[in-house]
Design a protein around this motif. Structure first.
Motif, PDB file in Angstrom:
ATOM      1  N   ARG A 101     -33.347  68.482  37.768  1.00 36.85           N
ATOM      2  CA  ARG A 101     -34.308  67.402  37.530  1.00 36.85           C
ATOM      3  C   ARG A 101     -35.681  67.971  37.193  1.00 36.85           C
ATOM      4  NH1 ARG A 101     -34.156  64.056  42.795  1.00 36.85           N
ATOM      5  NH2 ARG A 101     -34.404  66.178  43.594  1.00 36.85           N
ATOM      6  N   VAL A 102     -36.292  67.389  36.163  1.00 39.33           N
ATOM      7  CA  VAL A 102     -37.590  67.848  35.677  1.00 39.33           C
ATOM      8  C   VAL A 102     -38.481  66.627  35.444  1.00 39.33           C
ATOM      9  CG1 VAL A 102     -38.759  69.159  33.855  1.00 39.33           C
ATOM     10  CG2 VAL A 102     -36.426  69.768  34.491  1.00 39.33           C
ATOM     11  N   LYS A 103     -39.774  66.775  35.792  1.00 35.62           N
ATOM     12  CA  LYS A 103     -40.732  65.692  35.555  1.00 35.62           C
ATOM     13  C   LYS A 103     -41.275  65.779  34.133  1.00 35.62           C
ATOM     14  CE  LYS A 103     -42.769  64.328  39.935  1.00 35.62           C
ATOM     15  NZ  LYS A 103     -43.935  64.450  40.822  1.00 35.62           N
ATOM     16  N   ARG A 104     -41.193  64.672  33.404  1.00 35.27           N
ATOM     17  CA  ARG A 104     -41.687  64.641  32.020  1.00 35.27           C
ATOM     18  C   ARG A 104     -42.415  63.325  31.764  1.00 35.27           C
ATOM     19  NH1 ARG A 104     -40.598  69.798  29.873  1.00 35.27           N
ATOM     20  NH2 ARG A 104     -38.390  70.288  30.095  1.00 35.27           N
ATOM     21  N   SER A 105     -43.322  63.351  30.803  1.00 33.89           N
ATOM     22  CA  SER A 105     -43.989  62.122  30.381  1.00 33.89           C
ATOM     23  C   SER A 105     -42.971  61.204  29.704  1.00 33.89           C
ATOM     24  CB  SER A 105     -45.109  62.430  29.389  1.00 33.89           C
ATOM     25  OG  SER A 105     -46.065  63.261  30.002  1.00 33.89           O
ATOM     26  N   PRO A 106     -43.022  59.893  29.986  1.00 33.25           N
ATOM     27  CA  PRO A 106     -42.036  58.978  29.401  1.00 33.25           C
ATOM     28  C   PRO A 106     -42.271  58.689  27.919  1.00 33.25           C
ATOM     29  CG  PRO A 106     -43.555  57.773  30.806  1.00 33.25           C
ATOM     30  CD  PRO A 106     -43.880  59.227  30.976  1.00 33.25           C
ATOM     31  N   GLU A 125     -39.771  58.062  23.025  1.00 34.43           N
ATOM     32  CA  GLU A 125     -39.741  57.482  24.374  1.00 34.43           C
ATOM     33  C   GLU A 125     -38.457  57.886  25.062  1.00 34.43           C
ATOM     34  OE1 GLU A 125     -40.345  53.316  25.092  1.00 34.43           O
ATOM     35  OE2 GLU A 125     -41.130  53.070  23.051  1.00 34.43           O
ATOM     36  N   GLY A 126     -38.473  57.803  26.389  1.00 36.42           N
ATOM     37  CA  GLY A 126     -37.252  58.010  27.180  1.00 36.42           C
ATOM     38  C   GLY A 126     -36.610  59.354  26.882  1.00 36.42           C
ATOM     39  N   LEU A 127     -35.303  59.299  26.568  1.00 35.81           N
ATOM     40  CA  LEU A 127     -34.545  60.533  26.348  1.00 35.81           C
ATOM     41  C   LEU A 127     -35.104  61.383  25.216  1.00 35.81           C
ATOM     42  CD1 LEU A 127     -30.666  60.044  26.621  1.00 35.81           C
ATOM     43  CD2 LEU A 127     -32.088  61.886  27.559  1.00 35.81           C
ATOM     44  N   ARG A 130     -38.172  63.148  26.359  1.00 37.88           N
ATOM     45  CA  ARG A 130     -37.745  64.256  27.228  1.00 37.88           C
ATOM     46  C   ARG A 130     -37.262  65.436  26.374  1.00 37.88           C
ATOM     47  NH1 ARG A 130     -36.815  64.994  32.456  1.00 37.88           N
ATOM     48  NH2 ARG A 130     -37.556  62.899  32.968  1.00 37.88           N
ATOM     49  N   ALA A 131     -36.466  65.136  25.362  1.00 41.52           N
ATOM     50  CA  ALA A 131     -35.932  66.193  24.498  1.00 41.52           C
ATOM     51  C   ALA A 131     -37.058  66.906  23.744  1.00 41.52           C
ATOM     52  CB  ALA A 131     -34.914  65.610  23.512  1.00 41.52           C
ATOM     53  N   VAL A 132     -38.017  66.134  23.223  1.00 40.51           N
ATOM     54  CA  VAL A 132     -39.137  66.745  22.490  1.00 40.51           C
ATOM     55  C   VAL A 132     -39.899  67.700  23.407  1.00 40.51           C
ATOM     56  CG1 VAL A 132     -41.416  66.239  21.486  1.00 40.51           C
ATOM     57  CG2 VAL A 132     -39.412  64.931  20.751  1.00 40.51           C
ATOM     58  N   GLN A 133     -40.208  67.263  24.628  1.00 35.45           N
ATOM     59  CA  GLN A 133     -40.966  68.107  25.561  1.00 35.45           C
ATOM     60  C   GLN A 133     -40.176  69.361  25.945  1.00 35.45           C
ATOM     61  OE1 GLN A 133     -43.270  65.478  28.595  1.00 35.45           O
ATOM     62  NE2 GLN A 133     -41.860  64.088  27.555  1.00 35.45           N
ATOM     63  N   HIS A 134     -38.875  69.176  26.176  1.00 29.86           N
ATOM     64  CA  HIS A 134     -38.012  70.308  26.538  1.00 29.86           C
ATOM     65  C   HIS A 134     -37.964  71.339  25.391  1.00 29.86           C
ATOM     66  CE1 HIS A 134     -34.049  71.887  28.329  1.00 29.86           C
ATOM     67  NE2 HIS A 134     -34.120  72.473  27.142  1.00 29.86           N
ATOM     68  N   GLU A 135     -37.756  70.849  24.166  1.00 31.76           N
ATOM     69  CA  GLU A 135     -37.625  71.777  23.029  1.00 31.76           C
ATOM     70  C   GLU A 135     -38.946  72.476  22.727  1.00 31.76           C
ATOM     71  OE1 GLU A 135     -34.752  72.572  22.394  1.00 31.76           O
ATOM     72  OE2 GLU A 135     -33.818  70.818  23.273  1.00 31.76           O
ATOM     73  N   LEU A 136     -40.059  71.748  22.812  1.00 29.47           N
ATOM     74  CA  LEU A 136     -41.350  72.381  22.529  1.00 29.47           C
ATOM     75  C   LEU A 136     -41.684  73.445  23.578  1.00 29.47           C
ATOM     76  CD1 LEU A 136     -41.562  70.278  20.307  1.00 29.47           C
ATOM     77  CD2 LEU A 136     -43.979  70.065  20.851  1.00 29.47           C
TER      78      LEU A 136
END
Ligand code: NI
Length: 172
Positions: A101-106, A125-127, A130-136
């Motif tokens: 589990r990771v905290k990310r901006s929605p 938004e949402g998933l 989350r994917a954009v933040q993870h990949e960046l």
């Protein structure tokens, strides 16, 4: 197009800050197409170039995993984050079998060049956010497990050690 081998944790390329893309040429276009194919083959929602061993600032993200809407983001930057950070489960193709589990901006706004060199703005938004933040994060050498909470980190320890042992066996 080709499915590329995915670099697994703790491959050092995953910790290397990626270089900005200065020229969008045939080689980069081929890499982008191969990354989309590799992501789809692995049923992922995102993939960053360092994960296929190329330390350049390019990611692919599927903004609609149900119907398929893969986009190529070159030199991406998050220009706005909004909403209170939310805890959600994530996986990563470089960490087979591991989820945490990771905290990310929605909600995020992201600007990136496309393969024609045009700047495109993405509202996610949402998933997808989350994917954009993870990949960046991958482009700066940050991995999702770094952002797990203290108790989740503790329970990840043995899984990470197993991945480290597997990698050492193949590359040591
Ligand atoms: Ni990842």
């Amino acid at each position: 197009m080709a499915v590329l081998p995915i670099r697994k944790y703790p491959d050092p390329v995953l910790r290397q800050p990626a270089q900005p893309v200065s020229v969008i040429d045939e080689k980069l276009r081929r890499l982008a197409a191969d990354m989309v194919e590799t992501m789809e083959d692995a049923n992922g929602v995102g993939l960053a170039a360092p994960q296929v061993g190329e330390s350049v600032r390019m990611v692919v993200v599927d903004f609609d995993p149900e119907n398929g809407d893969p986009r190529v983001l070159i030199n991406p930057v998050i220009t706005k984050r909004s909403g209170r950070k939310e805890l959600g489960e994530e996986g990563c193709l470089s960490f087979p079998g591991l989820r945490t589990r990771v905290k990310r901006s929605p909600k995020v706004v992201c600007e990136a060049q496309n393969l024609d060199g045009e700047i495109v703005e993405y509202q996610a938004e949402g998933l997808s956010a989350r994917a954009v933040q993870h990949e960046l994060d991958h482009l700066d050498g940050f991995l999702f497990v770094d952002k797990a909470g203290p108790s989740d980190k503790l329970s990840l320890k043995s899984e990470l050690e197993e991945l480290e042992d597997n990698w050492a066996e193949l590359h040591g």
